[in-house]
Design a protein around this motif. Structure first.
Motif, PDB file in Angstrom:
ATOM      1  N   ALA A  10       0.756  -1.215  -0.069  1.00 49.53           N
ATOM      2  CA  ALA A  10      -0.108   0.065  -0.089  1.00 49.53           C
ATOM      3  C   ALA A  10       0.882   1.347   0.080  1.00 49.53           C
ATOM      4  CB  ALA A  10      -1.004   0.108   1.215  1.00 49.53           C
ATOM      5  N   TYR A  11       0.525   2.219  -0.790  1.00 52.66           N
ATOM      6  CA  TYR A  11       1.193   3.436  -0.662  1.00 52.66           C
ATOM      7  C   TYR A  11       0.249   4.522  -0.250  1.00 52.66           C
ATOM      8  CZ  TYR A  11       4.514   1.531  -4.524  1.00 52.66           C
ATOM      9  OH  TYR A  11       5.440   0.927  -5.110  1.00 52.66           O
ATOM     10  N   ASN A  12       1.042   5.268   0.392  1.00 54.72           N
ATOM     11  CA  ASN A  12       0.269   6.436   1.196  1.00 54.72           C
ATOM     12  C   ASN A  12       0.266   7.607   0.227  1.00 54.72           C
ATOM     13  OD1 ASN A  12      -0.209   5.256   3.853  1.00 54.72           O
ATOM     14  ND2 ASN A  12       2.076   5.815   4.300  1.00 54.72           N
ATOM     15  N   ILE A  13      -1.157   8.039   0.053  1.00 53.04           N
ATOM     16  CA  ILE A  13      -1.082   9.117  -1.076  1.00 53.04           C
ATOM     17  C   ILE A  13      -2.037  10.144  -0.571  1.00 53.04           C
ATOM     18  CG2 ILE A  13      -0.761   7.588  -3.115  1.00 53.04           C
ATOM     19  CD1 ILE A  13      -4.033   7.485  -3.375  1.00 53.04           C
ATOM     20  N   GLY A  14      -2.396  10.979  -1.398  1.00 52.40           N
ATOM     21  CA  GLY A  14      -3.393  11.960  -0.930  1.00 52.40           C
ATOM     22  C   GLY A  14      -2.375  13.380  -0.216  1.00 52.40           C
ATOM     23  N   TYR A  22      -3.738   0.612  -2.552  1.00 54.77           N
ATOM     24  CA  TYR A  22      -3.236  -0.684  -2.850  1.00 54.77           C
ATOM     25  C   TYR A  22      -2.768  -1.128  -4.031  1.00 54.77           C
ATOM     26  CZ  TYR A  22      -4.401  -1.358   2.129  1.00 54.77           C
ATOM     27  OH  TYR A  22      -4.656  -1.035   3.438  1.00 54.77           O
ATOM     28  N   ALA A  23      -1.577  -1.046  -4.190  1.00 56.83           N
ATOM     29  CA  ALA A  23      -1.006  -1.246  -5.709  1.00 56.83           C
ATOM     30  C   ALA A  23      -0.973  -2.681  -5.938  1.00 56.83           C
ATOM     31  CB  ALA A  23       0.437  -0.781  -5.731  1.00 56.83           C
ATOM     32  N   VAL A  24      -0.708  -3.270  -4.804  1.00 58.34           N
ATOM     33  CA  VAL A  24      -0.647  -4.874  -4.743  1.00 58.34           C
ATOM     34  C   VAL A  24      -1.510  -5.183  -3.636  1.00 58.34           C
ATOM     35  CG1 VAL A  24       0.648  -7.030  -4.761  1.00 58.34           C
ATOM     36  CG2 VAL A  24       1.817  -5.012  -5.894  1.00 58.34           C
ATOM     37  N   GLY A  41      -1.423  -7.628 -17.043  1.00 52.90           N
ATOM     38  CA  GLY A  41      -2.140  -6.356 -16.670  1.00 52.90           C
ATOM     39  C   GLY A  41      -2.122  -5.149 -17.267  1.00 52.90           C
ATOM     40  N   GLU A  42      -3.290  -4.446 -17.425  1.00 53.71           N
ATOM     41  CA  GLU A  42      -3.091  -3.034 -17.867  1.00 53.71           C
ATOM     42  C   GLU A  42      -2.137  -2.145 -17.025  1.00 53.71           C
ATOM     43  OE1 GLU A  42      -7.187  -0.949 -17.056  1.00 53.71           O
ATOM     44  OE2 GLU A  42      -7.619  -2.941 -17.718  1.00 53.71           O
ATOM     45  N   SER A  43      -1.890  -1.108 -17.567  1.00 62.60           N
ATOM     46  CA  SER A  43      -0.914  -0.055 -16.887  1.00 62.60           C
ATOM     47  C   SER A  43      -1.586   0.299 -15.698  1.00 62.60           C
ATOM     48  CB  SER A  43      -0.897   0.913 -17.866  1.00 62.60           C
ATOM     49  OG  SER A  43      -0.393   2.019 -17.078  1.00 62.60           O
ATOM     50  N   GLY A  44      -0.725   0.279 -14.636  1.00 62.30           N
ATOM     51  CA  GLY A  44      -1.171   0.894 -13.247  1.00 62.30           C
ATOM     52  C   GLY A  44      -1.822  -0.339 -12.492  1.00 62.30           C
ATOM     53  N   SER A  45      -1.804  -1.598 -12.933  1.00 61.18           N
ATOM     54  CA  SER A  45      -2.396  -2.725 -12.149  1.00 61.18           C
ATOM     55  C   SER A  45      -1.523  -3.391 -11.097  1.00 61.18           C
ATOM     56  CB  SER A  45      -2.791  -3.969 -13.110  1.00 61.18           C
ATOM     57  OG  SER A  45      -1.668  -4.342 -13.958  1.00 61.18           O
ATOM     58  N   GLY A  46      -0.012  -3.053 -11.134  1.00 63.12           N
ATOM     59  CA  GLY A  46       0.674  -3.310  -9.799  1.00 63.12           C
ATOM     60  C   GLY A  46       1.792  -4.225 -10.334  1.00 63.12           C
ATOM     61  N   LYS A  47       1.811  -4.481 -11.646  1.00 63.17           N
ATOM     62  CA  LYS A  47       2.947  -5.412 -12.247  1.00 63.17           C
ATOM     63  C   LYS A  47       4.152  -5.088 -11.773  1.00 63.17           C
ATOM     64  CE  LYS A  47       1.966  -4.424 -16.627  1.00 63.17           C
ATOM     65  NZ  LYS A  47       1.004  -3.549 -16.402  1.00 63.17           N
ATOM     66  N   THR A  48       4.737  -3.918 -12.110  1.00 65.77           N
ATOM     67  CA  THR A  48       6.137  -3.375 -11.572  1.00 65.77           C
ATOM     68  C   THR A  48       6.478  -3.331 -10.060  1.00 65.77           C
ATOM     69  OG1 THR A  48       6.444  -2.117 -13.781  1.00 65.77           O
ATOM     70  CG2 THR A  48       7.627  -1.438 -11.845  1.00 65.77           C
ATOM     71  N   THR A  49       5.160  -3.123  -9.385  1.00 71.10           N
ATOM     72  CA  THR A  49       5.275  -3.112  -7.754  1.00 71.10           C
ATOM     73  C   THR A  49       5.665  -4.277  -7.681  1.00 71.10           C
ATOM     74  OG1 THR A  49       3.967  -1.318  -7.837  1.00 71.10           O
ATOM     75  CG2 THR A  49       4.529  -2.420  -5.605  1.00 71.10           C
ATOM     76  N   ILE A  50       5.017  -5.599  -8.125  1.00 65.54           N
ATOM     77  CA  ILE A  50       5.250  -7.029  -7.605  1.00 65.54           C
ATOM     78  C   ILE A  50       6.832  -7.313  -8.030  1.00 65.54           C
ATOM     79  CG2 ILE A  50       4.778  -9.368  -8.399  1.00 65.54           C
ATOM     80  CD1 ILE A  50       1.765  -8.522  -8.575  1.00 65.54           C
TER      81      ILE A  50
HETATM   82  N1  LIG Z   1       6.076   4.961  -5.272  1.00 63.04           N
HETATM   83  C1  LIG Z   1       4.801   5.281  -5.520  1.00 63.04           C
HETATM   84  N2  LIG Z   1       4.136   6.127  -4.757  1.00 63.04           N
HETATM   85  C2  LIG Z   1       2.719   6.022  -4.770  1.00 63.04           C
HETATM   86  N3  LIG Z   1       1.912   5.165  -5.909  1.00 63.04           N
HETATM   87  C3  LIG Z   1       2.695   4.486  -6.611  1.00 63.04           C
HETATM   88  C4  LIG Z   1       4.192   4.214  -6.521  1.00 63.04           C
HETATM   89  N4  LIG Z   1       4.412   3.170  -7.377  1.00 63.04           N
HETATM   90  C5  LIG Z   1       3.424   3.049  -7.824  1.00 63.04           C
HETATM   91  N5  LIG Z   1       2.628   3.625  -7.369  1.00 63.04           N
HETATM   92  C6  LIG Z   1       1.224   3.348  -7.869  1.00 63.04           C
HETATM   93  O1  LIG Z   1       0.823   1.948  -7.879  1.00 63.04           O
HETATM   94  C7  LIG Z   1       0.051   1.540  -8.862  1.00 63.04           C
HETATM   95  C8  LIG Z   1       0.582   0.311  -9.551  1.00 63.04           C
HETATM   96  O2  LIG Z   1       1.660   0.866 -10.128  1.00 63.04           O
HETATM   97  P1  LIG Z   1       2.771  -0.103 -11.083  1.00 63.04           P
HETATM   98  O3  LIG Z   1       3.040  -1.462 -10.119  1.00 63.04           O
HETATM   99  O4  LIG Z   1       3.751   0.756 -11.560  1.00 63.04           O
HETATM  100  O5  LIG Z   1       1.790  -0.688 -12.149  1.00 63.04           O
HETATM  101  P2  LIG Z   1       2.230  -1.511 -13.740  1.00 63.04           P
HETATM  102  O6  LIG Z   1       3.736  -1.825 -13.771  1.00 63.04           O
HETATM  103  O7  LIG Z   1       1.267  -2.606 -13.839  1.00 63.04           O
HETATM  104  O8  LIG Z   1       1.756  -0.268 -14.581  1.00 63.04           O
HETATM  105  C9  LIG Z   1      -0.236   2.532  -9.865  1.00 63.04           C
HETATM  106  O9  LIG Z   1      -1.687   3.237  -9.478  1.00 63.04           O
HETATM  107  C10 LIG Z   1       0.815   3.454  -9.264  1.00 63.04           C
HETATM  108  O10 LIG Z   1       0.410   4.823  -9.643  1.00 63.04           O
END
Ligand SMILES: Nc1ncnc2c1ncn2[C@@H]1O[C@H](COP(=O)(O)OP(=O)(O)O)[C@@H](O)[C@H]1O
Ligand SMILES: [Mg+2]
Length: 306
Positions: A10-14, A22-24, A41-50
């Protein structure tokens, strides 16, 4: 084997970091040795975060990752882990220091992992690995990154992982920046390395690349797994409405674009509901607390309607 268990980030936002994104969200899967698994998954689905969590580039909010029996958060010396688990990313140029010749990345592997190896013997290994990945060492050694193509640089990163004897590769959109003819060569290279004992988490937003390359497929939507299983089963017998929609929306060479009415239903997904509820044509009050469920051998779906 790499196992991801109830992984959440989970990232803190706002404005004051009070809201959580909840990115993942509670993701679990396994990658066996010699296996290529696509994470689609589509862009923003959390792939890179995993991918980053597996590479320990960021810490999970909860859950864990086990590599060959060890919780990766417990490695005191991270080098021990990176010896086996390596990442390659979308932009190959970002992985090279432009002021050093290519040879430098191979020399760094020697310094880190094989300090007692003598220079000539090491260069012999480097050259044979460069040949293994389909390049001519004479055209590579002594060059600067800007003198090589994106495809060559990506292959050299794979060569570096091979020299380290890496066993697991996180490949995050590694061919998105390459042209079509180079792409297929890199995919074929990954597949051939699998036969030599490498496992790959192949991250892509492109269904056809995932289908071509992988043994298993994970369909991710807003940080949660919608469907997961043998690639052939997920693609030939998609069961989740999201997977079906994704597969139907792939442009094909025998179909021209036609205008279709968008379903302009503005539903919101209440907490605890399937993440796809707001877009799903089948969504109703049963779509709460849906968990991944086995529907056949090596095929899991998180849908209340299946
Ligand atoms: N460092 C961060 N701080 C806040 N939000 C983040 C950060 N990194 C990624 N996100 C958010 O987490 C979600 C998943 O991002 P990401 O894993 O990059 O997705 P993908 O690789 O599938 O496009 C997105 O909504 C992105 O904006
Ligand atoms: Mg990404």
């Amino acid at each position: 084997m790499l196992e991801v268990i109830n992984l959440t980030k989970a990232y803190n936002i706002g404005a004051f970091g009070k809201e959580k994104l909840y990115a993942v969200d509670n993701v679990s899967f396994k990658i066996e040795d010699n296996e290529i698994v696509s994470l689609i998954g589509e862009s923003g689905s959390g792939k890179t975060t995993i991918g980053k969590l597996i590479l320990r580039l960021t810490k999970p909010t909860s859950g864990k990752i086990i590599y060959n029996g060890t919780d990766i958060s417990t490695f005191k010396n991270i080098k021990e882990y990176y010896r086996y688990v390596q990442g390659i990313f979308q932009d190959p140029f970002s992985s090279y220091n432009p002021i050093f010749k290519i040879d430098r990345i191979f020399e760094m592997v020697r310094e880190e992992f094989y300090p007692s190896e003598n220079h000539d013997k090491w260069m012999g290994k480097v050259e044979s690995t460069i040949k293994d990945i389909g390049l001519n060492p004479k055209e590579i050694i002594g060059k600067f990154p800007h003198q090589l193509s994106g495809g060559q640089l990506q292959r050299l990163l794979i060569a570096r992982a091979l020299l380290m004897n890496a066993k697991f590769l996180v490949a995050d959109e590694i061919i998105s920046m390459l042209d079509a003819s180079t792409r297929i060569d890199i995919l074929n290279l990954l597949i051939s390395l699998k036969e030599k004992g490498l496992s790959v988490l192949f991250i892509t937003h492109d269904l056809s690349l995932g289908y071509y390359t992988s043994d298993k497929t994970i369909i991710l939507y807003r940080g949660s797994i919608m469907e997961y299983g043998d690639t052939v089963k997920v693609f030939n017998n998609p069961l989740h409405p999201y997977t079906k929609m994704l597969l139907e929306s792939v442009p094909t060479t025998h179909k021209k674009w036609t205008r279709e009415e968008l379903i302009a239903e503005s539903r919101r997904t209440p907490p605890g509901y399937c993440k796809y509820y707001d877009r799903c044509p089948l969504g109703d009050s049963n779509c709460k607390n849906v968990e991944l469920r086995q529907v056949e051998d090596n095929h899991f779906v998180a849908c209340a309607k299946v």
